[in-house]
Design a protein around this motif. Structure first.
Motif, PDB file in Angstrom:
ATOM      1  N   THR A  53       3.146  -2.333  -4.632  1.00 11.56           N
ATOM      2  CA  THR A  53       2.017  -2.565  -3.730  1.00 11.56           C
ATOM      3  C   THR A  53       2.486  -2.507  -2.284  1.00 11.56           C
ATOM      4  OG1 THR A  53       0.895  -3.963  -5.358  1.00 11.56           O
ATOM      5  CG2 THR A  53       0.213  -4.205  -3.059  1.00 11.56           C
ATOM      6  N   ASP A 102      -2.213  -0.080   0.191  1.00 12.56           N
ATOM      7  CA  ASP A 102      -3.187  -0.971  -0.429  1.00 12.56           C
ATOM      8  C   ASP A 102      -4.003  -1.710   0.623  1.00 12.56           C
ATOM      9  OD1 ASP A 102      -2.596  -1.092  -3.549  1.00 12.56           O
ATOM     10  OD2 ASP A 102      -0.698  -0.867  -2.488  1.00 12.56           O
ATOM     11  N   SER A 151       5.574  -6.326  -4.350  1.00 12.57           N
ATOM     12  CA  SER A 151       4.705  -6.185  -3.182  1.00 12.57           C
ATOM     13  C   SER A 151       5.575  -6.137  -1.940  1.00 12.57           C
ATOM     14  CB  SER A 151       3.729  -7.362  -3.080  1.00 12.57           C
ATOM     15  OG  SER A 151       2.821  -7.350  -4.157  1.00 12.57           O
TER      16      SER A 151
END
Length: 326
Positions: free
Chosen positions: A166, A186, A142
């Motif tokens: 992400t 996202d 992420s």
């Protein structure tokens, strides 16, 4: 040839379009007839007198071009006149002709015009180097990208999603929130209305992220570090909010955090060539297939350079602002 010059330091009033001598290609350099170039924040800082041009580089602003090969130095091999190329230069982009090191010259994909090619060079090289070489980005990670609507930000979001990671980002308006979601983010957080640190922790269920890409510096440092997972990495790419900030070193030590910085223009040419080679190996075919594309906010003729800079200074751009050179 025509060239943008800064006559002193200050606002738009110091920007002039003047006739200057055409550069001469020697050694490893190509002489490129410039058809397109693109703006960067460093161009504005140079105009304001904040950014000093590295020694030996052109005082004419601009660091990325797209055009056609006109001539070359005695060490250059493998190029032909009229060949379409793009790349990062050591200044001088905002002119009719510019010098480009042969190791920094990339062939323009057939599907690209000069507009798209001019918008690709600096953003894609920087994004690739900072996300992967420095940040160690892997599928499943992420990432928080600040200044998500900038040209590098929009490039980073696409790269992050392309490899299966992400992407969260911060932006400054609802229009930019919608634009970043449209290209695959996202989540896009409006930092003017939301506490981005609190929101990122909510989105990650209090786990945080592996990587933060920061163009802001200054007051963001502590919040950025608070968002990193154990052994996470903060990469500082820009300093829009200042060059100093307080730092809790105990947090860095206890959680084995990494803080890295990057500046492509300040590197020696041999390192720049390596960065360009890394970019080409990883993304040339992806770009040629149209799987990633540069986001172009607007295109201005070179004569309207001051208007183009004003658009960037007002933070209205989503993606790259390109200049057409006729």
């Amino acid at each position: 040839m025509r060239a943008v010059v800064y006559e002193g330091s200050g606002g738009p009033e110091v920007v002039k379009l003047r006739e200057v001598p055409k550069p001469v290609a020697t050694g490893d350099l190509l002489l490129v007839r410039v058809h397109g170039s693109a703006l960067n924040r460093a161009d504005i800082l140079q105009r304001q007198g904040i950014y000093k041009v590295p020694e030996g580089q052109s005082a004419i602003p601009g660091v990325e071009i797209a055009g056609t090969v006109e001539d070359w130095g005695e060490n250059v091999k493998g190029f032909v006149r009229g060949q379409r190329v793009y790349g990062v230069v050591e200044g001088g982009a905002f002119a009719d002709y510019c010098l480009l090191d042969q190791g920094m010259a990339n062939p323009i994909p057939e599907s690209f015009g000069f507009r798209e090619a001019a918008a690709t060079a600096e953003s894609f090289l920087t994004a690739n180097e900072t996300l992967f070489a420095l940040g160690g980005l892997q599928p499943g990670h992420s990432v928080l990208v600040h200044a998500g609507a900038s040209s590098i930000g929009t490039t980073m979001v696409q790269m992050i999603k392309h490899i299966g990671a992400t992407a969260y980002c911060t932006v400054g308006s609802q229009k930019k929130v919608e634009a970043l979601r449209a290209i695959g983010a996202d989540e896009a957080l409006n930092y003017k209305e939301q506490d981005f640190a609190r929101e990122v922790m909510r989105l990650t269920r209090d786990e945080g992220v592996e990587l933060v890409m920061d163009f802001i510096g200054g007051a963001y440092l502590e919040r950025n570090l608070s968002l990193l997972k154990h052994e996470g990495c903060l990469v500082v790419v820009g300093l829009l909010d200042g060059m100093s900030a307080g730092l809790d070193l105990l947090k860095v030590v206890q959680r084995r955090l990494q803080i890295k910085g990057s500046s492509l223009r300040l590197r020696p040419m041999n390192e720049k060539r390596q960065v360009n080679a890394h970019f080409r190996r990883r993304w040339a075919e992806v770009l040629a297939r149209g799987q990633l594309t540069p986001v172009v906010h607007a295109e201005y003729p070179l004569e309207r350079f001051s208007e183009a800079q004003a658009e960037m200074e007002a933070n209205r751009n989503i993606g790259k602002i390109v200049l057409s050179h006729g």
